[in-house]
Design a protein around this motif. Sequence first.
Motif, mmCIF file in Angstrom:
data_model
loop_
_atom_site.group_PDB
_atom_site.id
_atom_site.type_symbol
_atom_site.label_atom_id
_atom_site.label_comp_id
_atom_site.label_asym_id
_atom_site.label_seq_id
_atom_site.Cartn_x
_atom_site.Cartn_y
_atom_site.Cartn_z
ATOM 1 N N ARG A 373 0.781 -1.255 0.096
ATOM 2 C CA ARG A 373 0.166 0.099 0.062
ATOM 3 C C ARG A 373 0.822 1.190 -0.003
ATOM 4 O O ARG A 373 0.134 2.479 -0.214
ATOM 5 N N PHE A 377 0.885 4.968 3.996
ATOM 6 C CA PHE A 377 -0.452 4.432 4.277
ATOM 7 C C PHE A 377 0.116 3.810 5.841
ATOM 8 O O PHE A 377 -0.665 3.587 6.697
ATOM 9 N N VAL A 381 -1.739 4.339 9.360
ATOM 10 C CA VAL A 381 -2.244 3.550 10.153
ATOM 11 C C VAL A 381 -1.725 3.504 11.620
ATOM 12 O O VAL A 381 -2.394 3.541 12.663
ATOM 13 N N CYS A 382 -0.696 3.635 11.641
ATOM 14 C CA CYS A 382 0.257 3.831 12.992
ATOM 15 C C CYS A 382 -0.141 4.951 13.646
ATOM 16 O O CYS A 382 -0.001 4.734 15.096
#
Length: 406
Positions: A373, A377, A381-382
């Motif tokens: 991704r 990305f 997310v993190c």
Amino acid sequence: MSQTTTTGSATALPVQTTAYAVILAVSFCHLLNDIMQSLLSAIYPMLKADYGLDFWQIGLLTMTFQVTASLLQPVIGIYTDKKPLPYSLPFGMGSTLIGLVCLAYATQYGMLLVGAALVGFGSAVFHPESSRVARLASGGRYGLAQSLFQVGGNFGQALGPLLAAFIVVPNGQRSIVWFSGAALLGMMILWQVGTWYSNHRQANAKRPVEVRTSPLPRRTIVVALAVLAALTFSKNVYMASISSYYTFYMIHKFGVTVQTSQILLFVFLGGAAVGTVLGGPIGDRFGAKTVMWFSILGVLPFTLAMPYADFTWTIILSGIIGLIMASAFPAIVVFGQELLPGRVGMVAGIFFGLAFGMGGIAAAVLGVVADARGIDFVYVVCSFLPMLGLLTVFLPSNRALRPASL
């Protein structure tokens, strides 16, 4: 428990004296240890180019190192709770030395994995026993001792990328072997620490053993340990996203050079070192739970903002995130040791092991995600991970733990 400020005698000073010379010795060796182990992640861009590696192979290198350390640390901690091994510390540093030689002279990917595993084994031996030494030398100031011990590691992690940028990148992979001198120095210092540790044990061998039990019910302890594990997860997965991929992120997003990216990584790791120093004394003053609230959940606004920041603000935010987030780990270790009194090595091994293992597995998974991704990305997310800091509400209060304190 009698303490001393020298490495030669365990009986010279009164009870509850903080042995700063011993704490600073293990902290300095922690610095050397983590400089050497951080070289691995710092040279990832060079290895990726030289060996034609994919991101998942980069992640596997991190996982090999960190999982090796994480699986062995609790085992070593449990064993040394029953049978301390004062002179195991220099032998662990020796494994790191051999691992550096393997990394320096590797000609294929498999040898890189062997070198990473040997460095991981060295860390597995070093962390539980040196954490125990720091606690023995603390004079009751456990948060301060853990912070001083751990800040050596943080500064080592911060210096590793700089040394890689100015030594390894210009001179090539073989120059990694130059750092074997640091391992030899660490072995000599740790032999002296082992002598202090051995003398301390002999001086206190005839003292009656104090049986300590936690004032908390078993269910509360289990829940609290699960919460601490979740907090360790959130912290170390995010830290893995930075330590393993921040250089690639800055190169990809802002087009900086490899050398510049490693200098920028130093900003984050330097902030983490400062945060570790501050976290322990603040925890001694206000309680470990207070530090965890601030450190895990308090960093959330900054992690959410960083994926959308420009170049300058990305650098500023990375330093702030490192500063705030790193203050949690000394508090987590001290809190765990108070939950399970008398299990110093086991708790240190478990949480250092969790930190390494979760970081390693996360690095491998995040590498797969980055390949699929994109690196941007990964950071989106993190950025939500610090929300797990809300779980701190389920920890017992500082007052409830106080009867278990020495």
